[in-house]
Design an enzyme around this catalytic site. Sequence first.
Site, PDB file in Angstrom:
ATOM      1  N   GLU A  40       0.858  -1.265   0.048  1.00 24.18           N
ATOM      2  CA  GLU A  40       0.032   0.155   0.101  1.00 24.18           C
ATOM      3  C   GLU A  40       0.786   1.287  -0.022  1.00 24.18           C
ATOM      4  OE1 GLU A  40      -3.165  -0.073  -1.152  1.00 24.18           O
ATOM      5  OE2 GLU A  40      -3.640  -1.213   0.502  1.00 24.18           O
ATOM      6  N   TYR A  72      -3.400  12.581   0.185  1.00 21.56           N
ATOM      7  CA  TYR A  72      -2.836  11.443  -0.864  1.00 21.56           C
ATOM      8  C   TYR A  72      -1.554  12.357  -1.458  1.00 21.56           C
ATOM      9  CZ  TYR A  72      -2.312   7.867  -4.454  1.00 21.56           C
ATOM     10  OH  TYR A  72      -1.492   6.858  -5.146  1.00 21.56           O
ATOM     11  N   GLY A  86     -12.865   2.966  -1.573  1.00 12.83           N
ATOM     12  CA  GLY A  86     -11.566   2.495  -1.750  1.00 12.83           C
ATOM     13  C   GLY A  86     -11.419   1.154  -2.589  1.00 12.83           C
ATOM     14  N   LEU A  87     -12.073   1.037  -3.490  1.00 13.33           N
ATOM     15  CA  LEU A  87     -12.259  -0.462  -4.370  1.00 13.33           C
ATOM     16  C   LEU A  87     -11.939  -0.056  -5.893  1.00 13.33           C
ATOM     17  CD1 LEU A  87     -15.337  -2.269  -2.650  1.00 13.33           C
ATOM     18  CD2 LEU A  87     -12.768  -2.444  -1.937  1.00 13.33           C
ATOM     19  N   SER A  88     -11.504   1.235  -5.887  1.00 12.17           N
ATOM     20  CA  SER A  88     -11.130   1.688  -7.371  1.00 12.17           C
ATOM     21  C   SER A  88     -12.268   1.644  -8.122  1.00 12.17           C
ATOM     22  CB  SER A  88     -10.000   0.667  -7.850  1.00 12.17           C
ATOM     23  OG  SER A  88      -9.050   0.947  -7.312  1.00 12.17           O
ATOM     24  N   ASP A 122       3.236   2.319  -4.844  1.00 11.81           N
ATOM     25  CA  ASP A 122       3.040   2.172  -6.383  1.00 11.81           C
ATOM     26  C   ASP A 122       3.312   3.571  -6.974  1.00 11.81           C
ATOM     27  OD1 ASP A 122       0.786   3.942  -5.794  1.00 11.81           O
ATOM     28  OD2 ASP A 122      -0.701   2.644  -7.242  1.00 11.81           O
ATOM     29  N   GLU A 124      -6.630  10.036 -15.040  1.00 20.07           N
ATOM     30  CA  GLU A 124      -6.682  10.240 -13.670  1.00 20.07           C
ATOM     31  C   GLU A 124      -5.949  11.383 -13.212  1.00 20.07           C
ATOM     32  OE1 GLU A 124      -8.082   7.466 -11.626  1.00 20.07           O
ATOM     33  OE2 GLU A 124      -8.474   8.689  -9.670  1.00 20.07           O
ATOM     34  N   ASP A 133      -4.126   0.768  -9.455  1.00 19.33           N
ATOM     35  CA  ASP A 133      -5.666   0.301  -9.882  1.00 19.33           C
ATOM     36  C   ASP A 133      -5.741   0.128 -11.100  1.00 19.33           C
ATOM     37  OD1 ASP A 133      -5.447   1.237  -7.044  1.00 19.33           O
ATOM     38  OD2 ASP A 133      -6.523   3.058  -7.651  1.00 19.33           O
TER      39      ASP A 133
HETATM   40  C1  GLA Z   1      -5.111   4.547  -4.292  1.00 18.76           C
HETATM   41  C2  GLA Z   1      -4.354   4.987  -5.471  1.00 18.76           C
HETATM   42  C3  GLA Z   1      -3.250   3.753  -5.907  1.00 18.76           C
HETATM   43  C4  GLA Z   1      -2.563   3.506  -4.903  1.00 18.76           C
HETATM   44  C5  GLA Z   1      -3.347   3.531  -3.438  1.00 18.76           C
HETATM   45  C6  GLA Z   1      -2.476   3.217  -2.043  1.00 18.76           C
HETATM   46  O1  GLA Z   1      -5.917   3.593  -4.450  1.00 18.76           O
HETATM   47  O2  GLA Z   1      -5.204   5.221  -6.440  1.00 18.76           O
HETATM   48  O3  GLA Z   1      -2.488   4.135  -6.951  1.00 18.76           O
HETATM   49  O4  GLA Z   1      -1.607   4.527  -4.533  1.00 18.76           O
HETATM   50  O5  GLA Z   1      -4.219   4.419  -3.220  1.00 18.76           O
HETATM   51  O6  GLA Z   1      -1.753   1.960  -2.365  1.00 18.76           O
END
Ligand code: GLA
Length: 372
Positions: free
Chosen positions: A15, A205, A108-110, A18, A144, A156
């Site tokens: 986590e 973030y 938080g599931l993209s 990336d 994005e 993601d």
């Molecule tokens: C979000 C971002 C990802 C990653 C996560 C944390 O989901 O979109 O790129 O950085 O947070 O791991």
Amino acid sequence: MLCVRAPGRVNLIGEHTDYNDGYVLPVAISLETRVYARPREDTRCILYSDTLDEQAEFDLGAIPEPADLPSGFVRYVAGVAWALQRYTGRTLTGIEATITSRLPLGAGLSSSAALEAAFAVLWNRLDDLELNQGMLAILCLEAEHVYAGVQCGLMDQAASLLSEVGHALFFDTRTMATQRIPLPSDWAIVVADTGKPRALAESEYNTRRAQCGAAVQALQKLLGEEVRALRDISPEQAALYLPLVEEPARRRARHVIGENARVLEFLNALRHADAARVRRLMLASHASLRDDYEVSCAELDVMVEACMHAGAIGARMTGAGFGGACIALVERAQRERFLTLAEQHYRARVPHYEPRFWVCEAVGGASMCPEV
Ligand code: GLA
């Protein structure tokens, strides 16, 4: 009518690594977004989200700047179109499209990466762009960054586009090398949503990302230019040199460096279905995100505690943090009992949010569905 599906993801471990050239281990899950689309003769895109009951449109001949679009789903679609057009030098075909999703928004599931991936796959097919899924992931990321304003990494989009049924995706964000890791068939993936919408996620973030950049600069001064990212620092170097880096960059870097090492160890643990090691690594990851990276919150901490109390093999927050969901690995045979106990434990401690649980399968990356 064309139909395309794109999955959301949970991250088993890795986590906030990336955007530091690190390793991640997401799983594409059976909570998906679908787009049903009809091509038009012109370049207009008329979009309807039946999840939100909202309509929006834009013209591919003159895609508006991000600031001129309402925030919300249209930005992601316009962003993908913009990135595809810029890369290919072509004008795409207009569409009428309906978006429908089982993926909860803001958990938080993209859901945003799934939306981007769906439209990328759709136009790739409709306009015969012949781009591979990896290239589509990169273009979705550009969308994005530019259209949603979040400086996220590639996890993601890669998870939504490159995953394989029954497998987790080990992804090296520096080299883009992938490895599909089979999941033990008697382990179930449970997504445990705290019900707390992610707050502050975007600004915090980008702040975390900047703090990692500051850590890299400080380490470069100490170790030389070959340090390009936190990925380049070993745990041994971290022990020697991090004490010389200022806070909060020091703790942010300690999380990222430790997390990269945990991903590599987790791969082995998963291959051997080593439950004790999986538990230790997931809990260590959560603690590091809570204490060093400071992206957890009380509700996520309680949810991890609830999952462990209910008998999970391991659990941790997943995604950016500040709310949203946890991932728990659970013995398949125990899942009903797990769900009851975890919910009870959470509700007793967090009465003001509505938790939700999903037992998910690991699915393949975004693809066209049979014609409807
Ligand atoms: C979000 C971002 C990802 C990653 C996560 C944390 O989901 O979109 O790129 O950085 O947070 O791991």
